[in-house]
Structure formats: structure tokens, C-alpha cells
Design an enzyme around this catalytic site. Structure first.
Site, PDB file in Angstrom:
ATOM      1  N   TYR A  56       0.826  -1.212   0.000  1.00  0.00           N
ATOM      2  CA  TYR A  56       0.000   0.000   0.000  1.00  0.00           C
ATOM      3  C   TYR A  56       0.863   1.268   0.000  1.00  0.00           C
ATOM      4  O   TYR A  56       0.437   2.298  -0.536  1.00  0.00           O
ATOM      5  CB  TYR A  56      -1.030  -0.040   1.135  1.00  0.00           C
ATOM      6  CG  TYR A  56      -2.079  -1.100   0.841  1.00  0.00           C
ATOM      7  CD1 TYR A  56      -3.066  -0.862  -0.114  1.00  0.00           C
ATOM      8  CD2 TYR A  56      -2.036  -2.352   1.442  1.00  0.00           C
ATOM      9  CE1 TYR A  56      -3.993  -1.837  -0.448  1.00  0.00           C
ATOM     10  CE2 TYR A  56      -2.960  -3.340   1.121  1.00  0.00           C
ATOM     11  CZ  TYR A  56      -3.935  -3.075   0.178  1.00  0.00           C
ATOM     12  OH  TYR A  56      -4.843  -4.047  -0.169  1.00  0.00           O
ATOM     13  N   ARG A  59       1.404   1.718  -3.656  1.00  0.00           N
ATOM     14  CA  ARG A  59       0.184   2.196  -4.336  1.00  0.00           C
ATOM     15  C   ARG A  59      -0.054   3.675  -4.030  1.00  0.00           C
ATOM     16  O   ARG A  59      -0.466   4.445  -4.858  1.00  0.00           O
ATOM     17  CB  ARG A  59      -1.064   1.404  -3.890  1.00  0.00           C
ATOM     18  CG  ARG A  59      -1.027  -0.100  -4.089  1.00  0.00           C
ATOM     19  CD  ARG A  59      -1.246  -0.503  -5.540  1.00  0.00           C
ATOM     20  NE  ARG A  59      -0.143  -0.168  -6.396  1.00  0.00           N
ATOM     21  CZ  ARG A  59       1.052  -0.775  -6.385  1.00  0.00           C
ATOM     22  NH1 ARG A  59       1.314  -1.761  -5.580  1.00  0.00           N
ATOM     23  NH2 ARG A  59       1.998  -0.395  -7.212  1.00  0.00           N
ATOM     24  N   GLN A  89     -15.741   1.706  -4.853  1.00  0.00           N
ATOM     25  CA  GLN A  89     -14.963   0.592  -4.295  1.00  0.00           C
ATOM     26  C   GLN A  89     -13.482   0.933  -4.328  1.00  0.00           C
ATOM     27  O   GLN A  89     -12.658   0.195  -3.808  1.00  0.00           O
ATOM     28  CB  GLN A  89     -15.194  -0.677  -5.117  1.00  0.00           C
ATOM     29  CG  GLN A  89     -16.600  -1.231  -5.033  1.00  0.00           C
ATOM     30  CD  GLN A  89     -16.805  -2.334  -6.065  1.00  0.00           C
ATOM     31  OE1 GLN A  89     -16.329  -3.446  -5.895  1.00  0.00           O
ATOM     32  NE2 GLN A  89     -17.498  -2.026  -7.139  1.00  0.00           N
ATOM     33  N   HIS A 107     -14.423   0.490   0.356  1.00  0.00           N
ATOM     34  CA  HIS A 107     -13.294  -0.405   0.643  1.00  0.00           C
ATOM     35  C   HIS A 107     -12.101   0.302   1.270  1.00  0.00           C
ATOM     36  O   HIS A 107     -10.995  -0.232   1.260  1.00  0.00           O
ATOM     37  CB  HIS A 107     -12.871  -1.140  -0.642  1.00  0.00           C
ATOM     38  CG  HIS A 107     -13.886  -2.142  -1.109  1.00  0.00           C
ATOM     39  ND1 HIS A 107     -13.885  -2.701  -2.370  1.00  0.00           N
ATOM     40  CD2 HIS A 107     -14.943  -2.681  -0.467  1.00  0.00           C
ATOM     41  CE1 HIS A 107     -14.897  -3.540  -2.477  1.00  0.00           C
ATOM     42  NE2 HIS A 107     -15.565  -3.539  -1.346  1.00  0.00           N
ATOM     43  N   THR A 174     -16.708  -1.636 -12.930  1.00  0.00           N
ATOM     44  CA  THR A 174     -16.522  -2.685 -11.921  1.00  0.00           C
ATOM     45  C   THR A 174     -16.984  -4.003 -12.516  1.00  0.00           C
ATOM     46  O   THR A 174     -17.940  -4.046 -13.283  1.00  0.00           O
ATOM     47  CB  THR A 174     -17.287  -2.389 -10.603  1.00  0.00           C
ATOM     48  OG1 THR A 174     -17.319  -3.583  -9.805  1.00  0.00           O
ATOM     49  CG2 THR A 174     -18.697  -1.906 -10.841  1.00  0.00           C
TER      50      THR A 174
HETATM   51  P1  OAD Z   1     -12.104  -5.358 -11.268  1.00  0.00           P
HETATM   52  O1  OAD Z   1     -10.659  -5.358 -11.644  1.00  0.00           O
HETATM   53  O2  OAD Z   1     -12.700  -6.600 -10.768  1.00  0.00           O
HETATM   54  O3  OAD Z   1     -12.969  -4.898 -12.512  1.00  0.00           O
HETATM   55  C1  OAD Z   1     -12.583  -3.798 -13.284  1.00  0.00           C
HETATM   56  C2  OAD Z   1     -13.611  -3.567 -14.360  1.00  0.00           C
HETATM   57  O4  OAD Z   1     -13.221  -2.385 -15.036  1.00  0.00           O
HETATM   58  C3  OAD Z   1     -13.744  -4.691 -15.371  1.00  0.00           C
HETATM   59  O5  OAD Z   1     -15.114  -4.991 -15.588  1.00  0.00           O
HETATM   60  C4  OAD Z   1     -13.123  -4.070 -16.651  1.00  0.00           C
HETATM   61  O6  OAD Z   1     -13.767  -4.509 -17.833  1.00  0.00           O
HETATM   62  C5  OAD Z   1     -13.401  -2.602 -16.418  1.00  0.00           C
HETATM   63  N1  OAD Z   1     -12.504  -1.676 -17.121  1.00  0.00           N
HETATM   64  C6  OAD Z   1     -11.223  -1.862 -17.569  1.00  0.00           C
HETATM   65  N2  OAD Z   1     -10.777  -0.744 -18.186  1.00  0.00           N
HETATM   66  C7  OAD Z   1     -11.780   0.167 -18.108  1.00  0.00           C
HETATM   67  C8  OAD Z   1     -11.936   1.523 -18.562  1.00  0.00           C
HETATM   68  N3  OAD Z   1     -10.967   2.177 -19.201  1.00  0.00           N
HETATM   69  N4  OAD Z   1     -13.119   2.134 -18.313  1.00  0.00           N
HETATM   70  C9  OAD Z   1     -14.119   1.495 -17.660  1.00  0.00           C
HETATM   71  N5  OAD Z   1     -14.031   0.232 -17.235  1.00  0.00           N
HETATM   72  C10 OAD Z   1     -12.876  -0.424 -17.443  1.00  0.00           C
HETATM   73  O7  OAD Z   1     -12.289  -4.146 -10.234  1.00  0.00           O
HETATM   74  P2  OAD Z   1     -13.460  -3.888  -9.179  1.00  0.00           P
HETATM   75  O8  OAD Z   1     -14.756  -4.393  -9.690  1.00  0.00           O
HETATM   76  O9  OAD Z   1     -13.356  -2.471  -8.788  1.00  0.00           O
HETATM   77  O10 OAD Z   1     -11.253  -4.538  -3.189  1.00  0.00           O
HETATM   78  O11 OAD Z   1     -12.972  -4.791  -7.977  1.00  0.00           O
HETATM   79  C11 OAD Z   1     -13.710  -4.834  -6.805  1.00  0.00           C
HETATM   80  C12 OAD Z   1     -12.833  -5.001  -5.605  1.00  0.00           C
HETATM   81  O12 OAD Z   1     -11.976  -6.128  -5.751  1.00  0.00           O
HETATM   82  C13 OAD Z   1     -11.872  -3.865  -5.380  1.00  0.00           C
HETATM   83  O13 OAD Z   1     -12.455  -2.740  -4.719  1.00  0.00           O
HETATM   84  C14 OAD Z   1     -10.809  -4.466  -4.537  1.00  0.00           C
HETATM   85  C15 OAD Z   1     -10.686  -5.830  -5.175  1.00  0.00           C
HETATM   86  O14 OAD Z   1     -10.345  -6.831  -4.334  1.00  0.00           O
HETATM   87  C16 OAD Z   1     -10.387  -4.242  -2.189  1.00  0.00           C
HETATM   88  O15 OAD Z   1      -9.232  -3.904  -2.370  1.00  0.00           O
HETATM   89  C17 OAD Z   1     -10.961  -4.353  -0.824  1.00  0.00           C
END
Ligand code: OAD
Length: 234
Positions: A56, A59, A89, A107, A174
Site C-alpha cells: 500500500y 500504491r 470501491q 473499501h 466494476t
Molecule cells: P475489477 O478489476 O474486478 O474490474 C474492473 C472492471 O473495469 C472490469 O469490468 C473491466 O472490464 C473494467 N474496465 C477496464 N478498463 C476500463 C476503462 N478504461 N473504463 C471502464 N471500465 C474499465 O475491479 P473492481 O470491480 O473495482 O477490493 O474490484 C472490486 C474489488 O476487488 C476492489 O475494490 C478491490 C478488489 O479486491 C479491495 O481492495 C478491498
């Protein structure tokens, strides 16, 4: 209270992708080359807290070099015509830096650590400040202010209450696989329009209008559409 229509937005890692911050699942479950469960789970933290602090710290330093993109900025601009509430998130602060007024972090936040012996005690860090398991702030050892897998999500209830007040619900970037965040759209009132901006959605819930584009382009399209659909009242 205002009589502006209320947009509640649920954002994930994809909205920050074009700011240079990597998503989680676009890279085979690796996050910046670390297995997600090593650096984002309670077990991982118990096993190797030094690694988790270091992760972190890295990051946070990278976040200091990133900038909000057009999608973050358009969410702020929509506040001229709408009441906009962001539920994110993401642990970055790009919504804050874009100027959004109402932001709920589901988160946690990269720019904060919290006391190991008191969850309510958070401390703000500069982007280049680093912590270790030995760091003591105001007499407390600290941990990243991040909700790890296997931990409760204390901000979920307020997020649910917010989702239920939406006139328009928007999901951006997401994968909708991490619960409970992915369930937020289930709390939207029946009949509320729901838009989902993502170039590669892994699932599309029923009744959701998908804008299959990156966040910046998708937000431009959505902003145009919403401004047309909800014209300014005289
Ligand atoms: P993910 O990595 O699971 O999903 C990211 C999404 O963003 C996917 O559906 C991609 O298709 C999309 N994506 C990629 N490039 C993009 C762009 N330029 N514009 C729009 N969308 C795009 O991420 P999250 O759903 O945020 O938790 O993940 C959820 C949680 O899992 C996070 O908050 C984290 C992780 O574990 C913690 O750290 C507690």
C-alpha cells in the site's frame, strides 16, 4: 434537499484505469504483480504484514503521480444539474481530487491508515509517507485503512440507503463480482434507470443499459444523454 434529480454512481477500478491505475481482474487476479489475496486479505495481512504495508505504500506513492480523468471530472460537472452521490470501491482519491462533493468509500482509502487497537481512529498520510508494522502514530500501531477480503464492509449499510434514494443509478468500471458491493444495484427502487459503463462487462444484470466503452468515452455519452433527458427547468 434540492429538487434536482439524484444520480447515485457506483464506481470500481475501471474508472481509474485511464488515470494509469491498474484494475484487479484484468490481469489474471494479479494486482500490480502481487497475488490479490496476498495483499488484500485479512489472512495475507496476518501472514505477512510487512509486505502488505509495503504494497500500500507503493500504491499510495503511485497515486500521488496519477491524475483524475475525464470520467471523474464529468461526475463533478454533472453536479450543476443533478445531485450526484458517488459510492466507490476504489481506494484512490481521484473522485476527491476531481472535486466530487459526496463520496462514500466502501473499501477504504489509500491515503489513510488506522489504529490497530481502535478502528475509529484514522490518520491521513501524504502520498510519499510510508508505514511498516512497527510504525507508531500518536501511540498506536497502524494498518492500512483498507477493507480486506474476509472483513466486514462497515460502509455497506449507508451505501444501501443511498442506492435506495437514486432517481438514476450508474455503474462504472466494476466487474460486479465482489460482494457485497456488487449487490448495491439490488437496492435501487424498481423502475429506476440503471446505466453501466464498462468496455468488457463480465456480467450484465437484467434491466441495465450497458454503454460498452471506456469510462471517459462512456461518461461523455452518458452525460450528453442525461442532460438531454433531464433538461434544465426554467
Ligand atoms: P475489477 O478489476 O474486478 O474490474 C474492473 C472492471 O473495469 C472490469 O469490468 C473491466 O472490464 C473494467 N474496465 C477496464 N478498463 C476500463 C476503462 N478504461 N473504463 C471502464 N471500465 C474499465 O475491479 P473492481 O470491480 O473495482 O477490493 O474490484 C472490486 C474489488 O476487488 C476492489 O475494490 C478491490 C478488489 O479486491 C479491495 O481492495 C478491498
Amino acid at each position: 434537499m434540492t429538487d434536482k434529480p439524484r444520480i447515485v454512481v457506483s464506481t470500481g477500478a475501471g474508472i481509474s484505469a485511464e488515470s494509469g491505475i491498474k484494475t484487479f481482474r484484468d490481469a489474471d487476479g494479479l494486482w500490480e504483480n502481487y497475488p490479490v489475496m496476498d495483499v488484500a486479505s485479512a489472512d495475507g495481512f496476518a501472514r505477512n504484514p510487512a509486505l502488505v504495508h509495503q504494497f500500500y505504500n507503493e500504491r499510495r506513492a503511485a497515486l500521488g503521480k496519477a491524475m483524475p480523468n475525464k470520467a471523474h471530472l464529468l461526475l463533478k460537472e454533472l453536479e450543476d444539474r443533478f445531485d450526484v452521490f458517488v459510492i466507490t470501491q476504489n481506494v484512490d482519491d481521484l473522485h476527491e481530487r476531481a472535486g466530487s462533493s459526496n463520496i462514500l468509500h466502501l473499501h477504504g482509502e489509500l491515503t489513510k491508515v488506522r489504529a490497530l487497537d481502535d478502528d475509529s481512529l484514522t490518520f491521513k498520510l501524504g502520498y510519499n509517507e510510508a508505514t511498516t508494522p512497527e510504525t507508531v502514530i500518536d501511540g498506536h500501531r497502524v494498518r492500512p485503512h483498507i477493507v480486506f477480503f474476509q472483513e466486514a464492509v462497515p460502509m455497506f449499510e449507508p451505501a444501501v440507503e443511498l442506492a435506495a434514494t437514486a432517481d438514476i443509478f450508474v455503474i462504472i468500471g466494476t466487474s460486479l463480482v465482489v460482494y457485497p458491493a456488487a449487490a448495491l444495484l439490488n437496492y435501487v427502487k424498481a423502475g429506476t434507470p440503471i446505466y453501466y459503463i464498462d468496455p468488457a462487462p463480465s456480467r450484465v444484470p437484467a434491466g441495465v443499459t450497458v454503454i460498452r466503452k471506456p469510462a471517459t468515452e462512456g461518461m461523455e455519452e452518458l452525460a450528453r444523454l442525461l442532460l438531454e433527458k433531464y433538461p434544465e427547468k426554467d
